[in-house]
Structure formats: structure tokens, C-alpha cells
Design a protein around this motif. Structure first.
Motif, PDB file in Angstrom:
ATOM      1  N   VAL A 178       0.840  -1.196   0.000  1.00 22.18           N
ATOM      2  CA  VAL A 178       0.000   0.000   0.000  1.00 22.18           C
ATOM      3  C   VAL A 178       0.878   1.250   0.000  1.00 22.18           C
ATOM      4  N   LYS A 179       0.547   2.184  -0.880  1.00 24.24           N
ATOM      5  CA  LYS A 179       1.276   3.449  -0.944  1.00 24.24           C
ATOM      6  C   LYS A 179       0.294   4.609  -1.028  1.00 24.24           C
ATOM      7  N   GLU A 232      -2.073  -6.807   6.552  1.00 23.21           N
ATOM      8  CA  GLU A 232      -2.975  -7.771   5.937  1.00 23.21           C
ATOM      9  C   GLU A 232      -3.429  -8.771   6.985  1.00 23.21           C
ATOM     10  N   TRP A 233      -4.701  -9.097   6.950  1.00 23.91           N
ATOM     11  CA  TRP A 233      -5.219 -10.093   7.902  1.00 23.91           C
ATOM     12  C   TRP A 233      -6.526 -10.657   7.368  1.00 23.91           C
ATOM     13  N   ASN A 234      -6.634 -11.975   7.371  1.00 24.26           N
ATOM     14  CA  ASN A 234      -7.885 -12.654   7.049  1.00 24.26           C
ATOM     15  C   ASN A 234      -8.449 -12.233   5.687  1.00 24.26           C
ATOM     16  N   GLY A 235      -7.538 -12.058   4.720  1.00 18.08           N
ATOM     17  CA  GLY A 235      -7.978 -11.701   3.371  1.00 18.08           C
ATOM     18  C   GLY A 235      -8.308 -10.235   3.184  1.00 18.08           C
ATOM     19  N   LYS A 236      -8.095  -9.411   4.211  1.00 18.31           N
ATOM     20  CA  LYS A 236      -8.412  -7.977   4.142  1.00 18.31           C
ATOM     21  C   LYS A 236      -7.149  -7.157   4.386  1.00 18.31           C
ATOM     22  N   ILE A 237      -7.224  -5.876   4.070  1.00 15.51           N
ATOM     23  CA  ILE A 237      -6.083  -4.964   4.242  1.00 15.51           C
ATOM     24  C   ILE A 237      -6.514  -3.762   5.075  1.00 15.51           C
ATOM     25  N   LEU A 238      -5.667  -3.394   6.016  1.00 15.28           N
ATOM     26  CA  LEU A 238      -5.823  -2.133   6.752  1.00 15.28           C
ATOM     27  C   LEU A 238      -4.793  -1.162   6.202  1.00 15.28           C
ATOM     28  N   ALA A 239      -5.254  -0.038   5.662  1.00 21.53           N
ATOM     29  CA  ALA A 239      -4.366   0.996   5.136  1.00 21.53           C
ATOM     30  C   ALA A 239      -4.528   2.250   5.994  1.00 21.53           C
ATOM     31  N   ALA A 240      -3.552   2.505   6.848  1.00 27.50           N
ATOM     32  CA  ALA A 240      -3.598   3.678   7.733  1.00 27.50           C
ATOM     33  C   ALA A 240      -2.777   4.794   7.104  1.00 27.50           C
ATOM     34  N   VAL A 241      -3.403   5.948   6.904  1.00 26.43           N
ATOM     35  CA  VAL A 241      -2.744   7.092   6.287  1.00 26.43           C
ATOM     36  C   VAL A 241      -2.780   8.253   7.272  1.00 26.43           C
ATOM     37  N   GLY A 242      -1.602   8.756   7.632  1.00 23.76           N
ATOM     38  CA  GLY A 242      -1.515   9.832   8.611  1.00 23.76           C
ATOM     39  C   GLY A 242      -0.971  11.106   8.005  1.00 23.76           C
ATOM     40  N   ASN A 243      -1.652  12.217   8.277  1.00 22.46           N
ATOM     41  CA  ASN A 243      -1.218  13.542   7.821  1.00 22.46           C
ATOM     42  C   ASN A 243      -0.627  14.284   9.016  1.00 22.46           C
ATOM     43  N   LEU A 285      -8.043   5.327   8.919  1.00 23.76           N
ATOM     44  CA  LEU A 285      -7.793   3.885   8.887  1.00 23.76           C
ATOM     45  C   LEU A 285      -8.787   3.230   7.921  1.00 23.76           C
ATOM     46  N   TYR A 286      -8.333   2.994   6.686  1.00 23.28           N
ATOM     47  CA  TYR A 286      -9.177   2.420   5.646  1.00 23.28           C
ATOM     48  C   TYR A 286      -9.112   0.890   5.693  1.00 23.28           C
ATOM     49  N   GLU A 287     -10.266   0.258   5.490  1.00 22.37           N
ATOM     50  CA  GLU A 287     -10.325  -1.197   5.363  1.00 22.37           C
ATOM     51  C   GLU A 287     -10.655  -1.552   3.922  1.00 22.37           C
ATOM     52  N   ILE A 288      -9.891  -2.478   3.364  1.00 21.34           N
ATOM     53  CA  ILE A 288     -10.073  -2.905   1.977  1.00 21.34           C
ATOM     54  C   ILE A 288     -10.284  -4.406   1.974  1.00 21.34           C
ATOM     55  N   GLU A 289     -11.398  -4.840   1.388  1.00 20.69           N
ATOM     56  CA  GLU A 289     -11.684  -6.275   1.366  1.00 20.69           C
ATOM     57  C   GLU A 289     -12.480  -6.638   0.115  1.00 20.69           C
ATOM     58  N   VAL A 298      -2.836   0.110  -4.244  1.00 22.78           N
ATOM     59  CA  VAL A 298      -2.725  -1.200  -3.604  1.00 22.78           C
ATOM     60  C   VAL A 298      -2.316  -2.211  -4.661  1.00 22.78           C
ATOM     61  N   ASP A 299      -1.158  -2.800  -4.487  1.00 19.71           N
ATOM     62  CA  ASP A 299      -0.649  -3.777  -5.451  1.00 19.71           C
ATOM     63  C   ASP A 299      -1.044  -5.200  -5.065  1.00 19.71           C
ATOM     64  N   GLY A 300      -1.016  -6.096  -6.044  1.00 16.35           N
ATOM     65  CA  GLY A 300      -1.151  -7.523  -5.778  1.00 16.35           C
ATOM     66  C   GLY A 300      -2.551  -8.047  -5.633  1.00 16.35           C
ATOM     67  N   LEU A 301      -3.579  -7.240  -5.934  1.00 18.21           N
ATOM     68  CA  LEU A 301      -4.961  -7.728  -5.875  1.00 18.21           C
ATOM     69  C   LEU A 301      -5.346  -8.361  -7.215  1.00 18.21           C
ATOM     70  N   LYS A 302      -6.388  -9.179  -7.189  1.00 13.68           N
ATOM     71  CA  LYS A 302      -6.875  -9.798  -8.430  1.00 13.68           C
ATOM     72  C   LYS A 302      -7.479  -8.714  -9.314  1.00 13.68           C
ATOM     73  N   ALA A 303      -6.966  -8.603 -10.540  1.00 11.99           N
ATOM     74  CA  ALA A 303      -7.264  -7.460 -11.401  1.00 11.99           C
ATOM     75  C   ALA A 303      -8.753  -7.252 -11.666  1.00 11.99           C
ATOM     76  N   THR A 304      -9.503  -8.330 -11.878  1.00  9.56           N
ATOM     77  CA  THR A 304     -10.913  -8.183 -12.282  1.00  9.56           C
ATOM     78  C   THR A 304     -11.888  -8.306 -11.117  1.00  9.56           C
ATOM     79  N   ASP A 305     -11.410  -8.673  -9.938  1.00 14.84           N
ATOM     80  CA  ASP A 305     -12.292  -8.794  -8.784  1.00 14.84           C
ATOM     81  C   ASP A 305     -12.645  -7.413  -8.238  1.00 14.84           C
TER      82      ASP A 305
END
Length: 419
Positions: free
Chosen positions: A118-119, A154-165, A226-230, A178-185
């Protein structure tokens, strides 16, 4: 502790909490190098600053902001110290929100795995951090740190992306990749603290390919999101408002003028900071010359002026505060000769002990009747004293045979109120 001492002038630092973030990181790394057995690894608890010593205060958002910094580096707990100690709901509300965010995401941090997939890339202006081109021996890499920081798990198939300003004066719009995810999902990007679900322009959820390319998001001034991506599943319960990319773009365009105004303030601060740091440079003494007066003469050599008259020999050390380092009168030394001390050194006890010991700039060397007058100045830098930073000390020594008349003037050269 990061705090504001109410007994001293306020000095703005746009990156004052970057050391907290790096401290949380470095302490964990230090222990991990030395303790391989998880059972023996200490459970670290942080004490973000609340209120101490009657005058050490902090802003409402700061204790909570620190808690995120420690949590995201897997510290086991944090307790504002001392708290509440007179603070009101403005302090309680951010702490309560932080506690809710941490409780909702602690499985990611403590059960999951850290990831660099995650960037966050800024899209609106951010200033360079306070420590850029400066120094901080405790955190050598702080000069290269951005005010926008990202931590992901990463945990349990999900991603936590914390971005702080870390910028206290302005919000930041950024592209999250976010890299490495299934392209068409399809994937859901959810910000639980704001009950917001982010979507593409047509209201559909993002594909893995779109997330790899990047989506536009926002984080407020001095905030952690704190973003959750699943992966999206049919029938998912997604409470909250859908926010599409078009809305984010329009919001960014509307707020950009205010962000630019905050950046203009930062540019002025950066110019002042550059001037203050220039005070640490040793002045160029190569143009200094000898001077003969009535019954007294001054000779310059290697950062020292020596004043010679029939009954005395007096030296002024320009590299150490313009102090009188030695004074021989009728063959007797009347100054306690010491590398750290001397005669005519400016100093203070409050709000913190300070003694001028750094190189001074020579303003002039001139003649008066039976005397020579040496005028010098020193603008105090951050490395010397953060409490007196920006104050200029101007000193004048009128030197005649057997007599010195010193005069010191204190000038607020910052252009800001220092009361």
C-alpha cells in the motif's frame, strides 16, 4: 514528550510529531533485533503527553494522534499522561474516536502481517518537513520523511491501510495504490470512522486493477484515517454513505485554494527557518583587520581580537560568544580563564538556562577618543535554544587602557510576537 511550554514563546514546527512516529518504529526494531522469542518480548505501553509541570500543555488532537502512532507500530497500549488535568470534551472526543478505531482494527495489527503493498502519494501540496536540511541525531532518516505517512497490514484476506497527515495546518488529498490484488475482482474501500464507502464514478466498487492504478482520497489536517479494503461479496452489509471519485475530485478542487494559503504560510516559515539555521554557520572573519587608536590598538588572529595598550592586554574570543577570554592588567590576570566561561557573556535562567557560547558576527570596529569600540551580534538558533530561538543579541565593548564598558541589547528578530 511533545508539548507546548506556556512559560515560553511558541515556536512552530510542522513536523513536531514525526519523532514520535519514528520513536515508536525504532524502539520496536531495537527490541526485535535482540529478542527473538515472542514469549519474552515486552508489552510496550506509551505515555503520550497530556499535561505536566503546570505549564506543559498540548492541543486537543495531539494525545490521540500519538496513540495512533504507537498502535500502528504494535505497542500494546497508550495512556495520556497526565489526563484530564483540566482538559475538556475537545480532548476527550479525539481520544474516544481513537479508542473506537483501535478496537475495530486491532486484529489487523496484532494478528496480521505488515505489508508494503500500500502506498499513499500526495496530490495536493505538502510542505517539506521541519527537519529537512536540519539535524536530529536520534532519527538520522527524519530529514527524508514526508508529512504523509502510511502503515498497512494484511489479515484474514483484508487490508488495513492507515494514512496519517502530520501537517497541522492543512488537509491532504492523495492517491492510494494497492498492489497484488486480483485485477478483475471487486473490492470495497471503507472508512469506518466516517461511515464512508468509496466507489468509482458510476457507483460501482473498485477492481483490483483500478486500485493498483490508484484512487483519490483525503485525510484531514493532523489526522489518521484507517481504511479497510476487502473483497466485495453479494449481500455485504455496508452501512454509510457512498462517496464516488467525482465527488472527491470536486471537493479537492474546491479546497485547493485554502490548502495553498496554508502552504504560503509554510513557505514564510521555511524562509525564517533557513535564516535561523544560518546562525549556526561560523561567520567569515577573513575580512577583519587590525586597527590603531589613541593609545590602544586591536590585532586580529584566528577568531580572536587582542587589544593592546600600555597597561593591559585583553582578548575577545569571537568564536565563543564574543567573550573577554583574557584580561592582563599590569601583568595580573583578572579573568578566570576557562574554555567554557569568561567575562561579558550574555545568559539567562528563565524560561531555561542559557549562555551565549557560539560564534558572533562582527558589525564594526571603530575609534573613539582614547578607546576602540567593537560591535558584534549573534542570532540564536534552534540548536542553541528553542526557547530563545530567533532572538538577536547585540553587544558593544568600548575598550580603553584599563577599562571596558560593555553594553548588550536584546532584539526580537523573528518578526513575531515572543511574549
Amino acid at each position: 514528550y511533545v508539548f507546548r511550554d506556556m512559560n515560553s514563546p511558541y515556536v512552530y514546527n510542522n513536523a513536531s510529531f514525526l519523532p514520535v512516529f519514528l520513536c515508536a518504529r525504532d524502539v520496536q526494531a531495537y527490541l526485535a533485533e535482540r529478542i527473538s522469542d515472542p514469549a519474552k518480548f515486552p508489552k510496550l505501553i506509551a505515555y503520550p503527553h497530556g499535561n505536566q509541570c503546570f505549564s506543559w500543555s498540548t492541543a486537543p488532537e495531539m494525545p490521540a494522534f500519538e496513540m495512533y502512532c504507537y498502535f500502528l507500530h504494535r505497542w500494546k497500549g497508550a495512556l495520556a499522561y497526565i489526563f484530564p488535568y483540566g482538559y475538556d470534551h475537545r480532548y476527550f472526543a479525539p481520544l474516544a474516536q481513537a479508542a473506537e478505531d483501535i478496537a475495530a482494527t486491532e486484529d489487523f495489527v496484532f494478528k496480521g502481517k505488515r505489508t508494503d503493498r500500500v502506498k499513499a502519494i500526495q496530490e495536493t501540496p505538502l510542505p517539506e518537513n521541519f527537519y529537512k536540511d536540519g539535524s536530529n541525531s536520534q532519527y538520522p532518516d527524519i530529514q527524508n520523511q514526508s508529512l504523509l505517512q502510511t502503515v498497512a497490514y494484511e489479515w484474514n484476506g483484508k487490508i488495513l491501510a492507515a494514512v496519517g497527515n502530520f501537517w497541522q495546518k492543512g488537509e491532504c488529498f492523495f492517491t492510494l495504490k494497492v498492489d497484488g490484488l486480483k485485477a478483475t475482482d471487486s473490492y470495497v474501500v471503507f472508512l469506518p470512522s466516517q461511515k464512508a464507502v468509496f466507489t468509482y464514478d458510476n457507483g460501482t466498487f473498485f477492481t483490483g486493477a483500478q486500485l493498483a492504478k490508484g484512487i483519490l482520497l483525503q485525510v484531514g489536517a493532523f489526522r489518521w484515517n484507517l481504511y479497510e479494503i476487502e473483497p466485495y461479496r453479494n449481500g455485504m452489509n455496508l452501512p454509510g454513505v457512498k462517496v464516488d471519485q467525482n465527488m472527491v475530485r470536486k471537493t479537492m478542487a474546491a479546497r485547493l485554494p485554502d490548502i495553498q494559503k496554508s502552504l504560503d504560510f509554510e513557505l514564510k516559515e521555511a524562509a525564517k527557518l533557513k535564516l535561523m539555521r544560518s546562525a549556526d554557520e561560523v561567520p567569515n572573519y577573513s575580512a577583519l583587520k587590525d586597527l590603531k587608536g589613541d593609545g590602544i590598538e586591536a590585532k586580529y588572529d584566528n577568531g580572536v581580537y587582542t587589544f593592546i595598550s600600555p597597561d593591559q592586554k585583553l582578548t575577545v574570543d569571537l568564536k565563543h560568544g564574543g567573550k573577554i577570554a583574557s584580561w592582563l592588567y599590569l601583568g595580573t590576570q583578572i579573568v578566570a580563564v576557562n574554555p567554557n566561561f569568561g567575562l561579558g557573556i550574555e545568559g539567562a535562567w528563565e524560561p531555561r538556562p542559557f549562555m551565549l557560547q557560539s560564534p558572533v558576527r562582527v558589525i564594526s570596529l571603530s575609534k573613539e577618543k582614547n578607546a576602540l569600540v567593537l560591535e558584534m551580534e549573534r542570532r540564536i538558533s534552534h540548536s542553541e535554544s528553542k526557547f530563545f530561538e530567533g532572538v538577536t543579541i547585540r553587544k558593544k565593548l568600548r575598550i580603553s587602557d584599563g577599562e571596558v564598558k560593555p553594553m548588550s541589547t536584546i532584539v526580537n528578530s523573528t518578526g513575531d510576537s515572543q511574549s
